[in-house]
Design an enzyme around this catalytic site. Structure first.
Site, PDB file in Angstrom:
ATOM      1  N   ILE A  54     -13.097  -5.430   7.249  1.00 21.33           N
ATOM      2  CA  ILE A  54     -12.100  -4.365   7.441  1.00 21.33           C
ATOM      3  C   ILE A  54     -12.331  -3.191   6.475  1.00 21.33           C
ATOM      4  CG2 ILE A  54     -10.261  -5.741   8.507  1.00 21.33           C
ATOM      5  CD1 ILE A  54      -9.050  -6.010   5.594  1.00 21.33           C
ATOM      6  N   LYS A 114     -12.282   0.486   4.985  1.00 23.62           N
ATOM      7  CA  LYS A 114     -11.318   1.576   5.141  1.00 23.62           C
ATOM      8  C   LYS A 114     -12.101   2.890   5.193  1.00 23.62           C
ATOM      9  CE  LYS A 114      -9.067   4.904   2.596  1.00 23.62           C
ATOM     10  NZ  LYS A 114      -9.539   5.727   1.465  1.00 23.62           N
ATOM     11  N   TYR A 154       0.829  -1.204   0.000  1.00 25.63           N
ATOM     12  CA  TYR A 154       0.000   0.000   0.000  1.00 25.63           C
ATOM     13  C   TYR A 154       0.869   1.262   0.000  1.00 25.63           C
ATOM     14  CZ  TYR A 154      -3.669  -3.351   1.257  1.00 25.63           C
ATOM     15  OH  TYR A 154      -4.528  -4.429   1.274  1.00 25.63           O
ATOM     16  N   ASN A 158     -19.357   3.656  10.376  1.00 25.18           N
ATOM     17  CA  ASN A 158     -19.009   2.233  10.350  1.00 25.18           C
ATOM     18  C   ASN A 158     -19.088   1.611  11.748  1.00 25.18           C
ATOM     19  OD1 ASN A 158     -18.620   2.700   7.673  1.00 25.18           O
ATOM     20  ND2 ASN A 158     -16.388   2.625   7.733  1.00 25.18           N
TER      21      ASN A 158
HETATM   22  N1  LIG Z   1      -5.887  -8.555   0.594  1.00 27.20           N
HETATM   23  C1  LIG Z   1      -6.192  -7.858  -0.470  1.00 27.20           C
HETATM   24  O1  LIG Z   1      -5.863  -8.231  -1.608  1.00 27.20           O
HETATM   25  C2  LIG Z   1      -6.957  -6.571  -0.297  1.00 27.20           C
HETATM   26  C3  LIG Z   1      -7.528  -5.947  -1.423  1.00 27.20           C
HETATM   27  C4  LIG Z   1      -8.262  -4.766  -1.210  1.00 27.20           C
HETATM   28  C5  LIG Z   1      -8.397  -4.252   0.075  1.00 27.20           C
HETATM   29  N2  LIG Z   1      -7.784  -4.858   1.140  1.00 27.20           N
HETATM   30  C6  LIG Z   1      -7.904  -4.311   2.525  1.00 27.20           C
HETATM   31  O2  LIG Z   1      -9.277  -4.099   2.823  1.00 27.20           O
HETATM   32  C7  LIG Z   1      -9.501  -2.742   3.164  1.00 27.20           C
HETATM   33  C8  LIG Z   1     -10.891  -2.289   2.746  1.00 27.20           C
HETATM   34  O3  LIG Z   1     -11.078  -2.401   1.352  1.00 27.20           O
HETATM   35  P1  LIG Z   1     -11.082  -1.146   0.363  1.00 27.20           P
HETATM   36  O4  LIG Z   1     -10.319  -0.039   0.953  1.00 27.20           O
HETATM   37  O5  LIG Z   1     -10.656  -1.691  -0.971  1.00 27.20           O
HETATM   38  O6  LIG Z   1     -12.611  -0.777   0.180  1.00 27.20           O
HETATM   39  P2  LIG Z   1     -13.852  -0.531   1.175  1.00 27.20           P
HETATM   40  O7  LIG Z   1     -13.456  -0.558   2.583  1.00 27.20           O
HETATM   41  O8  LIG Z   1     -14.925  -1.424   0.682  1.00 27.20           O
HETATM   42  O9  LIG Z   1     -14.257   0.959   0.749  1.00 27.20           O
HETATM   43  C9  LIG Z   1     -13.478   2.077   1.054  1.00 27.20           C
HETATM   44  C10 LIG Z   1     -14.152   3.292   0.455  1.00 27.20           C
HETATM   45  O10 LIG Z   1     -15.438   3.463   1.086  1.00 27.20           O
HETATM   46  C11 LIG Z   1     -15.518   4.770   1.659  1.00 27.20           C
HETATM   47  N3  LIG Z   1     -16.254   4.650   2.935  1.00 27.20           N
HETATM   48  C12 LIG Z   1     -15.822   4.150   4.104  1.00 27.20           C
HETATM   49  N4  LIG Z   1     -16.791   4.179   5.035  1.00 27.20           N
HETATM   50  C13 LIG Z   1     -17.873   4.756   4.429  1.00 27.20           C
HETATM   51  C14 LIG Z   1     -19.180   5.070   4.865  1.00 27.20           C
HETATM   52  N5  LIG Z   1     -19.590   4.796   6.102  1.00 27.20           N
HETATM   53  N6  LIG Z   1     -20.031   5.660   3.970  1.00 27.20           N
HETATM   54  C15 LIG Z   1     -19.635   5.927   2.702  1.00 27.20           C
HETATM   55  N7  LIG Z   1     -18.406   5.635   2.231  1.00 27.20           N
HETATM   56  C16 LIG Z   1     -17.534   5.051   3.083  1.00 27.20           C
HETATM   57  C17 LIG Z   1     -14.099   5.224   1.856  1.00 27.20           C
HETATM   58  O11 LIG Z   1     -14.032   6.628   1.787  1.00 27.20           O
HETATM   59  P3  LIG Z   1     -13.043   7.497   2.715  1.00 27.20           P
HETATM   60  O12 LIG Z   1     -11.709   6.859   2.649  1.00 27.20           O
HETATM   61  O13 LIG Z   1     -13.130   8.837   2.110  1.00 27.20           O
HETATM   62  O14 LIG Z   1     -13.572   7.476   4.121  1.00 27.20           O
HETATM   63  C18 LIG Z   1     -13.401   4.576   0.665  1.00 27.20           C
HETATM   64  O15 LIG Z   1     -13.573   5.363  -0.500  1.00 27.20           O
HETATM   65  C19 LIG Z   1      -8.365  -2.008   2.441  1.00 27.20           C
HETATM   66  O16 LIG Z   1      -8.197  -0.687   2.887  1.00 27.20           O
HETATM   67  C20 LIG Z   1      -7.222  -2.944   2.705  1.00 27.20           C
HETATM   68  O17 LIG Z   1      -6.739  -2.778   4.037  1.00 27.20           O
HETATM   69  C21 LIG Z   1      -7.102  -6.030   0.975  1.00 27.20           C
END
Ligand SMILES: NC(=O)c1ccc[n+]([C@@H]2O[C@H](COP(=O)([O-])OP(=O)(O)OC[C@H]3O[C@@H](n4cnc5c(N)ncnc54)[C@H](OP(=O)(O)O)[C@@H]3O)[C@@H](O)[C@H]2O)c1
Length: 281
Positions: free
Chosen positions: A237, A239, A53, A249
């Site tokens: 998890i 973000k 990241y 959240n």
């Molecule tokens: N192992 C893997 O291959 C892999 C792949 C992808 C992700 N991950 C992990 O999983 C975590 C989460 O996945 P992700 O970051 O891809 O996507 P996510 O958590 O599904 O979505 C994050 C997005 O949603 C927004 N958000 C968060 N809370 C919200 C709410 N209550 N209302 C409206 N929008 C909201 C965030 O905006 P803001 O940031 O502006 O708050 C951001 O744009 C990652 O950060 C990472 O740590 C792992």
């Protein structure tokens, strides 16, 4: 608070915090750290990061956020498949610990499967555990066949981090059950569909209208999270780079969907009827 339990009996809240893209912009740095602090203050101990990241920027930011709070945190990081040889895994872990300002990880994951033989990576993870640099290890983006192969090599895998949300339900066909029966925690990444179309879906919006949470009328994001969290032993998890989103959240932990609402969601986002390859981002 709803909890998930690892095979070694360690237990953590079922809602954790992602960190992909955190630390990329200086302008939002303070707000991102404040958001993580808000989560920790509410008892969300799990923070997920990875060497990938922002090429270490996320780990740096998380390190800053958990300074003086390490004991409250269940810290996850990941090694890239290209670094998953024996010697490079050891080096990657040391570099992650350095960026995070700590001397151990609670969980260290192989980010996805690459070309290095699994045996070699497992040997490195076992060595890191023996040295006390990691408390436990796991994998990410491993489908059912990968998990079967892993089973033959080791019974020490603690978790499998996978894409799981209403739009990506393939893991329900057999992977979630298989992992649960093997005592492996499933960690649902991108539970909010990366903040995309899912959060504008009319069915989620309509269900949200019928719920109140500690922060006021429920949001579609809270419905998406409550849906992911309804399974036993799934750690989600999301973000959140802002305190507004983090507050939303956290409140989702108290939101229970009714059977009828789950049916509505099944109608809109069909559960899998047959095996499909595990999707990944
Ligand atoms: N192992 C893997 O291959 C892999 C792949 C992808 C992700 N991950 C992990 O999983 C975590 C989460 O996945 P992700 O970051 O891809 O996507 P996510 O958590 O599904 O979505 C994050 C997005 O949603 C927004 N958000 C968060 N809370 C919200 C709410 N209550 N209302 C409206 N929008 C909201 C965030 O905006 P803001 O940031 O502006 O708050 C951001 O744009 C990652 O950060 C990472 O740590 C792992």
């Amino acid at each position: 608070m709803k909890k998930v339990r690892f095979g070694d009996s360690a237990s953590v809240p079922a809602l954790g915090m992602g960190s992909w893209n955190l630390g990329d912009s200086t302008a939002s740095r303070n707000e991102e750290i404040a958001s993580l602090h808000m989560g920790l203050d509410a008892g969300l101990s799990v923070i997920d990061t990875a060497e990938m990241y922002g090429s270490g920027r996320s780990e740096h930011l998380v390190g800053e956020a958990i300074r003086n709070r390490r004991k409250e945190v269940f810290l996850i990081s990941k090694v890239l498949p290209s670094n998953a040889s024996f010697s490079k895994t050891l080096r990657s872990c040391e570099a992650s610990l350095d960026r995070l300002g700590t001397d151990y990880l609670d969980l260290y994951l192989l980010h996805w499967r690459g070309s290095i033989p699994l045996e070699e990576t497992i040997e490195a993870l076992t060595t890191l555990k023996a040295k006390g640099m990691i408390r436990r290890w796991g994998v990410s983006n491993f489908d059912t066949d990968d998990m079967r192969e892993l089973d033959l090599l080791s019974s020490d895998c603690a978790a499998n981090q996978i894409l799981y949300n209403l739009e990506a339900r393939g893991a329900e066909f057999d992977l979630l059950t298989r992992d649960r029966n093997a005592g492996i925690v499933s960690i649902a990444y991108s539970p909010l569909g990366q903040g995309g179309d899912l959060l504008d879906d009319p069915v989620l919006t309509d269900i949200a209208r019928h719920h109140e949470t500690a922060t006021g009328p429920a949001s579609p994001a809270q419905i998406a999270l409550a849906w992911t969290l309804r399974h036993p032993n799934i750690l989600a998890i999301p973000k959140a780079g802002t305190r507004t989103h983090m507050r939303d959240n956290i409140a989702a932990l108290d939101l229970e969907l009714t059977g009828k609402e789950c049916e509505q969601l099944d109608k809109r986002f069909s559960p899998p009827q047959y095996k499909t390859p595990l999707e990944m981002i």
